[in-house]
Design a protein around this motif. Structure first.
Motif, PDB file in Angstrom:
ATOM      1  N   GLN A   1       7.405   6.532   3.614  1.00  0.00           N
ATOM      2  CA  GLN A   1       7.522   5.719   4.830  1.00  0.00           C
ATOM      3  C   GLN A   1       6.171   5.174   5.265  1.00  0.00           C
ATOM      4  OE1 GLN A   1       7.542   8.937   4.706  1.00  0.00           O
ATOM      5  NE2 GLN A   1       6.952   9.896   6.632  1.00  0.00           N
TER       6      GLN A   1
ATOM      7  N   PRO B   1       8.752   0.605   4.000  1.00  0.00           N
ATOM      8  CA  PRO B   1       7.953   1.672   4.613  1.00  0.00           C
ATOM      9  C   PRO B   1       8.593   2.194   5.899  1.00  0.00           C
ATOM     10  CG  PRO B   1       6.958  -0.467   5.027  1.00  0.00           C
ATOM     11  CD  PRO B   1       8.150  -0.725   4.160  1.00  0.00           C
TER      12      PRO B   1
ATOM     13  N   GLY C   1       3.058   2.864   4.943  1.00  0.00           N
ATOM     14  CA  GLY C   1       2.900   1.532   4.366  1.00  0.00           C
ATOM     15  C   GLY C   1       1.691   1.453   3.448  1.00  0.00           C
TER      16      GLY C   1
END
Ligand code: ATP
Ligand code: MG
Length: 261
Positions: A9, A127, A11
């Motif tokens: 998750q 993400p 980025g």
């Protein structure tokens, strides 16, 4: 058929770079590969050579149940693999699916109905730990977690591991963590070395032996819409993703042999 969700998750850790280049490297080893872009950013789509602004059909239409996966799949000519593309439209799926039945199973069902044979299906996740990511975790046999070896890397990892546990309990009992992939790695950085050592002590052989170095060629290739293998075959980045493809196919062979005694 191996269905691998490439997820974190956090980025910018190299999920998409890994998807596109692993897909191309597996294809170079003679494997039949489908890459499914599950991110409204559509970076895997662009990086595979498709024009995300002018897609007639995308993974969005599959998730909302309008089209089959086979109908939206196109070819990455340079990559040697197939891709189910994505663009901004996918952002709407999250909202549209809220009140639908079996909304977590959309992708799993679509993959089960696919025409054509693949050795590997790679799922490029956004993400976020959102419904699309849950769809990916529900459809997958295994998870690959790319991570940058930096101070906060381990912190986010526990949220992801908890989500995987929940999906295993309610939606996909056989989901495994196949491996953690060290990306954007800089060997001269002491902190990176420390975090890497910590990862290995926590996760043991779940950490892939292959390390993906920080390599400018990997960052340049997407602007030409090609995997690094077509852009600069001899670069450190291209070599690392070939090595990863080899490591993953070897793992597959060993696990098949175990299953069949
Ligand atoms: P997001 O979470 O936004 O989807 P991501 O996890 O998919 O991001 P990428 O898009 O693959 O991450 O990579 C983030 C940026 O870092 C990109 O600009 C990419 O080109 C670059 N990059 C990724 N891996 C490497 C690498 N090994 N060496 C150099 N640059 C890299
Ligand atoms: Mg991405």
């Amino acid at each position: 058929m191996k269905i691998l969700a490439i997820t974190n998750q956090k980025g910018g850790v190299g999920k998409t770079t890994t998807c596109v280049n692993l897909a191309a490297s597996l294809a170079a080893l003679g494997k039949r590969v489908l890459l499914i872009d599950l991110d409204p950013q559509g970076n895997a789509t662009t990086g595979s050579g498709a024009d995300k602004a002018h897609l007639k059909l995308s993974i969005y239409h599959v998730l909302i149940g309008e089209k089959s996966l086979t109908e939206v799949v196109i070819k990455s000519e340079k990559g040697g693999f197939d891709i189910a593309p994505s663009n901004r439209e996918l952002a709407g799926a999250e909202v549209e699916l809220v009140n639908e039945l079996a909304r977590e199973n959309r992708l799993k069902t679509a993959i089960a109905n696919i025409n054509g044979d693949y050795d590997f299906i790679l799922l490029d996740c956004p993400p976020a730990l959102n419904l699309v990511t849950v769809n990916a975790l529900t459809a997958a046999n295994a998870v690959m977690i790319p991570m940058q070896c930096e101070y906060y890397a381990l912190e986010g990892l526990s949220d992801l591991v908890n989500t995987i546990k929940k999906v295993r309990a309610h939606l996909n009992p056989t989901l495994e963590i196949e491996g953690l992939l060290r990306t954007l790695f800089d060997n001269r950085n002491m902190l990176a070395q420390q975090v890497s050592a910590q990862l290995i002590s926590h996760f043991g052989d779940k950490v892939y032996k292959t390390v993906i170095p920080r390599n400018i060629r990997l960052a340049e290739a997407p602007s030409y819409g090609v995997p690094v293998l077509s852009y600069d075959k001899s670069s450190k980045g291209a070599q690392a993703y070939m090595e990863l493809a080899q490591e993953i196919t070897n793992k597959e062979t060993i696990s098949k042999e175990k299953k069949h005694g």
